[in-house]
Design a protein around this motif. Structure first.
Motif, mmCIF file in Angstrom:
data_model
loop_
_atom_site.group_PDB
_atom_site.id
_atom_site.type_symbol
_atom_site.label_atom_id
_atom_site.label_comp_id
_atom_site.label_asym_id
_atom_site.label_seq_id
_atom_site.Cartn_x
_atom_site.Cartn_y
_atom_site.Cartn_z
ATOM 1 N N ALA A 51 0.809 -1.218 0.000
ATOM 2 C CA ALA A 51 0.000 0.000 0.000
ATOM 3 C C ALA A 51 0.846 1.273 0.000
ATOM 4 C CB ALA A 51 -0.920 0.002 1.223
ATOM 5 N N ASP B 218 0.546 7.774 -1.496
ATOM 6 C CA ASP B 218 0.210 6.351 -1.586
ATOM 7 C C ASP B 218 -0.454 5.846 -0.299
ATOM 8 O OD1 ASP B 218 0.025 3.809 -2.574
ATOM 9 O OD2 ASP B 218 2.177 3.447 -2.721
ATOM 10 N N ALA B 219 0.144 6.163 0.843
ATOM 11 C CA ALA B 219 -0.406 5.705 2.134
ATOM 12 C C ALA B 219 -1.818 6.257 2.321
ATOM 13 C CB ALA B 219 0.495 6.169 3.279
ATOM 14 N N SER C 250 -6.116 4.851 -5.421
ATOM 15 C CA SER C 250 -6.527 3.513 -4.973
ATOM 16 C C SER C 250 -7.954 3.311 -5.438
ATOM 17 C CB SER C 250 -6.484 3.407 -3.441
ATOM 18 O OG SER C 250 -5.152 3.440 -2.989
ATOM 19 N N SER D 136 -3.964 7.375 0.005
ATOM 20 C CA SER D 136 -5.000 6.930 -0.940
ATOM 21 C C SER D 136 -5.590 5.605 -0.456
ATOM 22 C CB SER D 136 -4.484 6.846 -2.378
ATOM 23 O OG SER D 136 -3.549 5.815 -2.529
ATOM 24 N N THR D 137 -4.750 4.725 0.057
ATOM 25 C CA THR D 137 -5.258 3.438 0.574
ATOM 26 C C THR D 137 -6.108 3.669 1.832
ATOM 27 O OG1 THR D 137 -3.248 2.394 -0.250
ATOM 28 C CG2 THR D 137 -4.586 1.112 1.284
HETATM 29 MG MG MG Z 1 -1.585 3.123 -1.507
#
Ligand code: MG
Ligand code: AMP
Length: 358
Positions: free
Chosen positions: A194, A312-313, A268, A315-316
């Motif tokens: 993730a 990234d972190a 995501s 969006s998950t």
């Molecule tokens: Mg992510």
């Protein structure tokens, strides 16, 4: 994966098609990160960029780099090195691999940089109330959506007992991070899927800033994208946001972002890897509290940030949290968010309008 070139417009569609459906009622889609680069109308076309398309980190890497020297092979090495040395749970000698191997047996003293990453991940896990949890691996394995989406496994709905058992082996708060050392209880593991692509985007941006012969770049690593520097003609980078339900005849893109260099974008979505069984979609993003694919009302979340890791972190985590909490979390990290809900309604946070063309 499709590259089309029309007049001055270059449309780059990036993604890896998943395997074909195994049956009519069971369909798996591949992951698809999309970026789109348009020359601004009226401008002189930019000098042709160096381009490359490769596979690493289990996804497709697409590069467009403007400059006097082709550094695309170097960039690919940066990504592969990060994967092999630090992030991959499959590499026994990577930092994540060593920690997983030692679960329940011994404490590990990882490289300082890796320990720092874990601390940052844990911080977002706390801030998201556990929506981001990189120890969710045993649950991910029970569902095996990746295997089904790539055609290497048949989908079987896990039983409640299986899910409960897998859930008992998760929980980031059970991991001990202390004085640079990591202790993982027996049966638990780290799965950095993730956050890894965003972390790789940060590493690539850092590498490019040290490469004097690079003027500008747009690089996608799966669903995470970075923009760097400037194009020679001064026109902005335009990043297309994939439409999560293009099959409804609504087009491939649901919006686009117009960006200068220095941004990171991650999406995501429940369309990246999924299986449909009896009309229900089971996708790859797990709600760590329930052990089931997240059903927060959102089907796609795009986060724009000055940090690849955070884009990234978040969006998950935001995908798992649902709209209201997602907007609060993004705001806390000074990131912008764009969401699509299950009715197809789009929303975006304040400030996003400067970059977004819906
Ligand atoms: Mg992510
Ligand atoms: P992303 O595409 O960045 O949203 O990451 C999804 C991947 O992260 C999945 O394929 C899993 O390997 C892993 N994963 C799934 N759910 C979670 C979660 N809630 N927290 C952390 N990792 C997750």
């Amino acid at each position: 994966m499709i590259w089309t070139e029309r007049k001055k417009n270059i449309i780059a569609r990036c993604g890896a098609a998943g395997a074909a459906a195994r049956s009519a009622r069971r369909r798996a889609a591949g992951f698809a990160a999309v970026f789109l680069i348009l020359s601004a109308a009226g401008c002189t076309p930019a000098a042709a960029p160096f381009q490359a398309a490769d596979t690493a980190m289990g996804t497709v890497i697409r590069q467009k780099i403007y400059g006097t020297q082709d550094v695309t092979p170097e960039v690919l090495s940066v990504i592969k090195d990060l994967e092999q040395r630090l992030l991959s749970k499959r590499e026994p000698d990577s930092q994540a691999g060593r920690i997983n191997e030692a679960a329940g047996k011994e404490e590990i003293l990882p490289e300082e940089a890796f320990y720092g990453m874990l601390e940052r991940i844990w911080e977002v896990s706390d801030a998201s109330g556990g929506a981001l949890d990189v120890t969710v691996g045993p649950v991910v394995e029970v569902w095996n959506i990746d295997g089904c989406a790539t055609g290497t496994a048949e989908f079987a709905l896990p039983s409640e007992v299986q899910i409960a058992k897998a859930l008992s082996l998760t929980g980031y708060e059970k991991v001990r991070l202390e004085n640079g050392r990591v202790w993982l209880p027996e049966g638990m593991s780290l799965d950095l899927g993730a956050v890894g692509k965003g972390i790789a985007c940060d590493a690539v941006a850092e590498h490019l800033s040290a490469a004097s012969h690079v003027e500008g770049a747009v690089i996608s690593i799966g669903g995470s994208i970075l923009t760097y520097g400037q194009k020679p003609d001064g026109s902005p980078f335009i990043i297309g946001i994939q439409n999560p339900r293009p099959e409804n005849g609504t087009g491939n893109y649901i919006g686009s972002l117009t960006l200068e260099g220095g941004w990171f974008v991650s999406t995501s979505g429940d369309y990246e890897r999924y299986v449909t069984e009896d009309g229900k979609r089971y996708h790859h993003i797990i709600n760590p509290l329930t052990g089931y694919p997240a059903e927060s009302g959102l089907i796609s979340v795009t986060v724009l940030s000055r940090s690849g890791f955070l884009s990234d972190a978040l969006s998950t985590a935001c995908f798992v949290l649902g709209k209201e909490e997602a907007f609060d979390l993004a705001k806390r990290y000074e990131a912008y968010i764009f969401t699509v809900d299950e009715e197809g309604k789009t929303d975006w946070s304040k400030g996003m309008e400067r970059y977004l063309t819906p």
